[in-house]
Design a protein around this motif. Structure first.
Motif, PDB file in Angstrom:
ATOM      1  N   UNK A 531      57.892  33.399  50.947  1.00  0.00           N
ATOM      2  CA  UNK A 531      57.531  33.225  49.540  1.00  0.00           C
ATOM      3  C   UNK A 531      56.499  34.271  49.116  1.00  0.00           C
ATOM      4  N   UNK A 532      55.455  34.456  49.940  1.00  0.00           N
ATOM      5  CA  UNK A 532      54.401  35.414  49.590  1.00  0.00           C
ATOM      6  C   UNK A 532      54.949  36.836  49.519  1.00  0.00           C
ATOM      7  N   UNK A 533      55.885  37.167  50.402  1.00  0.00           N
ATOM      8  CA  UNK A 533      56.471  38.508  50.366  1.00  0.00           C
ATOM      9  C   UNK A 533      57.273  38.741  49.084  1.00  0.00           C
ATOM     10  N   UNK A 537      56.355  41.698  46.493  1.00  0.00           N
ATOM     11  CA  UNK A 537      57.348  42.719  46.113  1.00  0.00           C
ATOM     12  C   UNK A 537      57.421  42.869  44.600  1.00  0.00           C
ATOM     13  N   UNK A 538      57.357  41.741  43.897  1.00  0.00           N
ATOM     14  CA  UNK A 538      57.400  41.791  42.437  1.00  0.00           C
ATOM     15  C   UNK A 538      56.140  42.438  41.876  1.00  0.00           C
ATOM     16  N   UNK A 539      55.012  42.169  42.486  1.00  0.00           N
ATOM     17  CA  UNK A 539      53.755  42.758  42.008  1.00  0.00           C
ATOM     18  C   UNK A 539      53.737  44.266  42.235  1.00  0.00           C
ATOM     19  N   UNK A 540      54.287  44.694  43.352  1.00  0.00           N
ATOM     20  CA  UNK A 540      54.328  46.132  43.635  1.00  0.00           C
ATOM     21  C   UNK A 540      55.202  46.849  42.614  1.00  0.00           C
ATOM     22  N   UNK A 549      47.264  42.030  46.082  1.00  0.00           N
ATOM     23  CA  UNK A 549      48.419  41.332  46.624  1.00  0.00           C
ATOM     24  C   UNK A 549      47.976  40.139  47.460  1.00  0.00           C
ATOM     25  N   UNK A 550      48.942  39.366  47.931  1.00  0.00           N
ATOM     26  CA  UNK A 550      48.639  38.154  48.694  1.00  0.00           C
ATOM     27  C   UNK A 550      48.623  38.455  50.180  1.00  0.00           C
ATOM     28  N   UNK A 646      62.846  41.484  51.539  1.00  0.00           N
ATOM     29  CA  UNK A 646      62.370  42.396  50.514  1.00  0.00           C
ATOM     30  C   UNK A 646      61.577  43.485  51.173  1.00  0.00           C
ATOM     31  N   UNK A 647      61.614  44.677  50.635  1.00  0.00           N
ATOM     32  CA  UNK A 647      60.887  45.792  51.224  1.00  0.00           C
ATOM     33  C   UNK A 647      59.498  45.845  50.637  1.00  0.00           C
TER      34      UNK A 647
END
Length: 647
Positions: A531-533, A537-540, A549-550, A646-647
Motif C-alpha cells: 500500500x505504501x509503495x 509511486x503516485x507522489x513521485x 514520501x512514506x 510499482x517502480x
C-alpha cells in the motif's frame, strides 16, 4: 611500634615515575589562611594561588618560590612522615633524659636499653631504633647522625635527609620541602584540611602487585595513626564480620604461615604484636575488607584493576579500561518513517552511556546548555545552575574517559541549531582522535563553575576552557519535510557527517499486516508495504520531494497490530499527513477522490467504509492486492514475499 624505616622508605623509592605525577592544584582563600599556621619564627610562608613563597629568616634573609604540589607531598608521604615523627619523638625523649650530645651518642652507639625513653619501647621497636644510627641502608643511605664523638646533626636535618632519600626530588629547594613536610606532619588540622580538599591530586598512595603487601602497608599505616589501638586481646581477633583477621603474639614472629610475617602494630595494652592475615583481598572478601578500611581511613579506598592493588582517593576516577576515542558528529536524515531514531539508538550500543534531547521551535541555548534556576533552600529562594543535556553529557564524558558517551538530538533542525549551540559551535571541529580541535572560554561562568565543581568532587582538575572530549559523540536526526523545520547553515552542516536512510521496505521489522480497503470495484486486501509503495509511486509522479514520501515505519507495529488499529492509523495519521502536508500544493486528487473537498468529509467517508481513493490509486491497489473474497486464500498460499508492482 617503630616499623622498619628501610621497608617503608622503599615503598616510595620503588614507585614508578607516574606515582609522582601530581595534578595542578589551586589554593582557595580558606586554604591560604589555614596554611599560614605553618609560619615559624625562622620561616614565613605566603601562599599564592598555585605556589607559595617561603622566606627563611636568619643571619641572611633568603626566599624561594615552591609549587603548590609541595604541600601535596604530605599526602603521598603520610605513612613515612608519621613513622619518622615516631622515631623523632623517641630521640627527643632520649635527649631530654641525658645531659649532653655526647651522652646521646654514647647511648646510641652502645645500644643501651636502660634509658627510660628506650626501655618504654617493645623489643622490635628497640632494634629498629638503634638500627638507623649504625646501619646506612637502614636509613636509606641518608646522612649519618654523628658528626664526631661529641656532636651530632640536628634532629630535623637527620630525619629530613631520610625523608628526601625516599623520594625523587632534586637537590634544589629539597631542604625547604623536607622542612615543610615535617612541619605539616605536626599540624594534624592542616594535614586533614589538605587531605580533604587535595587528596585526589596524588595518583595513588600505594600500588602493589600483591594483595598481602598492600594489606601490610595499609595496616601499618593505620597502626601508626593509632587506628588499631582498640583491638581486643581475645583470640581469634575478628574485624567486624571478618573472622581471624589479626593474630596477637608476644614476640615479633607470628609462628603461623597464615599471617604476614612482619608485625603491623604493637598493642601496649597487652604487650603483644599484631599480625594481619594473608589473602584478605581475595575475590570473596575484597569488597568487605575495602569497606572496613574506608571506615578507618576517610577519603581513601582500596581498588583493584589491571592486576594491581591500589590505595587512592575515593574521589579519583576508577577507570576500568583505556581512554575511549573516536567521537563524532553525525546526522541521520531521510523520509519520515525510515527509522532514523531507531538507527541512532542502534548505533548507541549497550556499552554507550546515552543522553537524549529533542529540539523544537522554542529550544534556546540555555535549554541546551543550562542556566540559573530558582530553587528553595531552607525556606529561601536561591539560584543554582541547572544543567542542560549538553552539559550533563559533557561532564559524564569527562569523568568517565573509559566510557563511550553519546548525546542524541532528535529533530535537530526543528530549532535554529546554530543559535542553540551558540559558542559551542566552535567545538564541533574534531581532531583525528575525536576530541575538539579548538577550545573556547565559555561566556557563562555559572556553567564553568558547575562543571568544575563536579570534576573536583570526582578528583579531576578544573577546566579553564571547554572542549568536547574524544569519548563524546553527538548523533542527531533530521527530517526536512517537517513544516516547522529551520534550515541548517552551511558552516554548521560542514562540521557534521550526514547519513541518508533510504526508503527500504525490505528491512527487518516492517509490519506485514494485511489491509482491507474499499474501492469503487469492491474491497481490496494488500499488505502495508504494498500500500505504501502505491502511495509513494503516485507522489513521485507529481514531483513530491523524496523526504515527504512514506518510510516503512511511518506507521508503527503497534498502530498496525490489527485491522481496527490500522484503519484508525490510516485515517488519523497517514491521511491527514498526505492531505495537509504533502498534497497541499499538488492537489488532493492525486491520491484521494475528488468527491471530497474537505478532510472532514474524507475522514467520515473512510470511517463508514466508503471508497476514498482516486481512480489512479485504485488501479494501482488492484494490481498489487487481492479482491476481498479471494484474499484469505491467496495470502494463505503466499510465503510473505512482497512483489513490487510499482517502480
Amino acid at each position: 611500634m617503630l616499623s622498619e624505616l628501610k621497608m617503608v622508605g622503599e615503598w616510595f623509592q620503588n614507585e614508578p615515575s607516574e606515582a609522582w605525577d601530581f595534578k595542578e592544584i589551586v589554593f582557595d582563600t580558606k586554604t591560604k589562611n589555614k596554611l599560614s599556621d605553618l609560619n615559624q619564627p625562622n620561616r614565613t610562608i605566603t601562599v599564592l594561588d598555585h605556589s607559595a613563597k617561603v622566606e627563611l629568616i636568619g643571619r641572611s634573609k633568603n626566599s624561594c618560590y615552591i609549587p603548590g604540589q609541595y604541600f601535596v607531598y604530605a599526602l603521598k608521604l603520610r605513612p613515612l612522615l608519621t613513622l619518622l615523627k615516631s622515631y623523632e619523638r623517641v630521640l627527643i625523649a632520649l635527649s631530654n633524659e641525658v645531659k649532653s650530645k655526647r651522652d646521646v651518642i654514647k647511648v646510641l652507639s652502645s645500644k643501651d636499653r636502660k634509658s627510660v625513653a628506650i626501655s618504654k619501647l617493645d623489643c622490635y621497636s628497640q632494634e629498629r631504633f638503634f638500627e638507623i644510627f649504625g646501619n646506612d641502608s637502614a636509613r636509606l643511605n641518608a646522612k649519618e647522625f654523628y658528626k664526631d664523638n661529641d656532636s651530632h646533626r640536628t634532629f630535623s636535618d637527620f630525619f629530613s635527609s631520610i625523608l628526601l632519600a625516599a623520594i625523587p626530588v632534586p637537590n634544589a629547594s629539597s631542604g625547604t620541602l623536607a622542612d615543610l613536610l615535617l612541619s605539616i606532619s605536626e599540624y594534624e588540622e592542616i594535614f586533614l584540611h589538605i587531605q580533604k580538599y587535595y587528596n585526589d591530586a596524588i595518583p595513588w598512595l600505594f600500588r602493589t602487585d600483591d594483595g598481602d603487601e598492600l594489606m601490610l602497608r595499609v595496616m601499618s599505616t593505620l597502626g601508626w595513626d593509632g587506628k588499631l589501638d582498640e583491638l581486643q586481646e581475645n583470640e581469634p581477633v575478628s574485624w567486624g564480620d571478618i573472622a581471624d583477621v589479626f593474630l596477637l603474639r608476644p614476640t615479633p614472629e607470628p609462628s603461623n604461615d597464615n599471617y604476614i610475617s612482619t608485625p603491623v602494630h604493637y598493642l601496649e595494652s597487652c604487650n603483644k604484636y599484631v599480625f594481619v592475615r594473608k589473602g584478605l583481598l581475595g575475590l570473596n572478601m575484597f569488597d568487605t575488607v575495602s569497606a572496613k578500611i574506608a571506615e578507618l581511613w576517610p577519603g581513601m579506598c582500596v581498588r583493584r584493576r589491571g592486576g594491581k592493588y591500589y590505595v587512592e582517593s575515593d574521589k579519583r576516577d576508577c577507570m576500568k579500561g583505556p581512554p575511549i576515542t573516536g567521537g563524532t558528529n553525525s546526522i541521520f536524515y531521510g523520509a519520515p518513517g525510515t527509522g532514523k531514531s531507531y538507527k541512532v539508538h542502534q548505533v548507541c550500543s549497550y556499552e554507550t552511556d546515552k543522553f537524549v534531547t529533542v529540539f523544537h521551535p522554542d529550544t534556546q541555548h540555555s535549554d541546551f546548555v543550562g542556566s540559573l534556576k530558582p530553587v528553595t533552600e531552607s525556606g529561601c529562594v536561591v539560584y543554582r545552575f541547572r544543567a542542560g543535556p549538553f552539559t550533563d553529557a559533557l561532564v559524564h564524558a569527562l569523568i568517565n574517559p573509559d566510557r563511550k558517551v553519546t548525546l542524541v538530538i532528535e529533530e535537530i533542525n526543528r530549532a535554529s541549531a546554530a543559535a542553540v549551540f551558540g559558542e559551542l559551535f566552535q567545538l564541533l571541529d574534531r581532531n583525528p582522535d575525536g576530541g575538539s580541535t579548538y577550545s573556547i572560554r565559555t561566556a557563562d561562568p555559572d556553567m564553568l563553575g558547575y562543571i568544575n565543581h563536579l570534576l573536583k568532587d570526582k578528583g579531576f582538575p578544573s577546566l579553564e576552557v571547554l572542549r568536547i572530549p574524544a569519548n563524546l559523540s553527538l548523533l542527531a536526526t533530521m527530517n526536512s519535510s517537517d513544516q516547522a523545520v529551520m534550515p541548517l547553515d552551511t558552516a554548521f552542516k560542514r562540521r557534521w557527517r550526514f547519513e541518508y536512510l533510504p526508503i527500504d521496505f525490505s528491512v527487518e521489522g516492517v509490519p506485514q499486516i494485511a489491509l482491507t480497503l474499499a474501492t469503487t470495484s469492491g474491497e481490496v486486501t494488500l499488505t502495508w508495504p504494498k500500500f505504501a509503495k502505491c502511495i509513494n509511486a503516485a507522489l513521485v509522479e507529481c514531483d513530491v520531494a523524496e523526504d515527504r514520501l512514506l518510510g516503512p515505519f511511518f506507521l508503527s507495529a503497534k498502530e498496525l497490530e490489527d485491522q481496527r488499529a490500522a484503519m484508525s492509523a490510516l485515517e488519523g495519521k497517514l491521511f491527514i499527513y498526505l492531505w495537509d502536508d504533502v498534497l497541499r500544493h499538488h492537489g488532493h486528487e492525486r491520491i484521494f477522490s475528488n468527491v471530497y473537498k474537505t478532510y472532514g468529509a474524507l475522514s467520515a467517508a473512510f470511517k463508514e467504509g466508503k471508497p476514498v481513493f482516486s481512480l489512479h490509486i485504485e488501479e494501482a491497489l488492484a494490481k498489487v492486492g487481492e479482491r476481498a473474497d479471494s484474499a484469505a486464500e491467496s495470502l494463505a498460499s503466499d510465503s510473505g514475499t512482497d512483489q513490487d508492482a510499482v517502480d
